[in-house]
Design a protein around this motif. Sequence first.
Motif, PDB file in Angstrom:
ATOM      1  N   GLN A 166       0.823  -1.208   0.000  1.00  0.00           N
ATOM      2  CA  GLN A 166       0.000   0.000   0.000  1.00  0.00           C
ATOM      3  C   GLN A 166       0.857   1.258   0.000  1.00  0.00           C
ATOM      4  OE1 GLN A 166      -2.445  -0.566   3.433  1.00  0.00           O
ATOM      5  NE2 GLN A 166      -3.932  -1.836   2.352  1.00  0.00           N
ATOM      6  N   SER A 167       1.940   1.252   0.720  1.00  0.00           N
ATOM      7  CA  SER A 167       2.773   2.451   0.802  1.00  0.00           C
ATOM      8  C   SER A 167       3.565   2.685  -0.481  1.00  0.00           C
ATOM      9  CB  SER A 167       3.719   2.368   1.998  1.00  0.00           C
ATOM     10  OG  SER A 167       4.630   1.312   1.806  1.00  0.00           O
ATOM     11  N   SER A 168       3.848   1.633  -1.247  1.00  0.00           N
ATOM     12  CA  SER A 168       4.617   1.803  -2.479  1.00  0.00           C
ATOM     13  C   SER A 168       3.730   2.249  -3.636  1.00  0.00           C
ATOM     14  CB  SER A 168       5.338   0.504  -2.841  1.00  0.00           C
ATOM     15  OG  SER A 168       4.407  -0.500  -3.148  1.00  0.00           O
ATOM     16  N   LYS A 169       2.422   2.147  -3.491  1.00  0.00           N
ATOM     17  CA  LYS A 169       1.492   2.541  -4.549  1.00  0.00           C
ATOM     18  C   LYS A 169       1.375   4.069  -4.564  1.00  0.00           C
ATOM     19  CE  LYS A 169      -3.236   1.804  -5.992  1.00  0.00           C
ATOM     20  NZ  LYS A 169      -4.518   1.202  -5.620  1.00  0.00           N
ATOM     21  N   PRO A 170       1.622   4.704  -5.720  1.00  0.00           N
ATOM     22  CA  PRO A 170       1.539   6.165  -5.766  1.00  0.00           C
ATOM     23  C   PRO A 170       0.102   6.644  -5.582  1.00  0.00           C
ATOM     24  CG  PRO A 170       2.030   5.266  -7.933  1.00  0.00           C
ATOM     25  CD  PRO A 170       2.002   4.118  -6.975  1.00  0.00           C
ATOM     26  N   ASP A 171      -0.049   7.802  -4.977  1.00  0.00           N
ATOM     27  CA  ASP A 171      -1.383   8.336  -4.763  1.00  0.00           C
ATOM     28  C   ASP A 171      -1.916   9.003  -6.030  1.00  0.00           C
ATOM     29  OD1 ASP A 171       0.398  10.424  -4.705  1.00  0.00           O
ATOM     30  OD2 ASP A 171      -0.712  11.549  -3.190  1.00  0.00           O
ATOM     31  N   ARG A 172      -3.187   9.349  -6.017  1.00  0.00           N
ATOM     32  CA  ARG A 172      -3.838   9.921  -7.199  1.00  0.00           C
ATOM     33  C   ARG A 172      -3.173  11.204  -7.669  1.00  0.00           C
ATOM     34  NH1 ARG A 172     -10.161   9.238  -5.710  1.00  0.00           N
ATOM     35  NH2 ARG A 172     -10.477   7.293  -6.812  1.00  0.00           N
ATOM     36  N   LYS A 173      -2.772  12.021  -6.723  1.00  0.00           N
ATOM     37  CA  LYS A 173      -2.141  13.298  -7.064  1.00  0.00           C
ATOM     38  C   LYS A 173      -0.868  13.065  -7.878  1.00  0.00           C
ATOM     39  CE  LYS A 173      -0.453  17.430  -4.749  1.00  0.00           C
ATOM     40  NZ  LYS A 173      -0.203  18.050  -3.439  1.00  0.00           N
TER      41      LYS A 173
END
Length: 80
Positions: A21-28
């Motif tokens: 989850q932490s390695s997945k980039p956020d929408r922004k």
Amino acid sequence: LSFWREEVHREWRRMKKRSDQSSKPDRKTIEKNRRDHMKSLCFKLSSLIPSHHFKASKDMISQQDQLDLASCYIKQLRER
């Protein structure tokens, strides 16, 4: 021993899930990367158009106008 092994396995899965989850980039970040990519593609396209098709400097023309000029130029090439 079996209980300990199961507990270690459960903890490992929890840690893996958190790291995924932490390695997945956020929408922004995803949107910023998409805009940057589109900007570079537009720049590349406008660089392929001969300068005599521009009435003003390429820097002074909006991106939308550059895309319109590229479209017109491609149509001219097809007609030839």
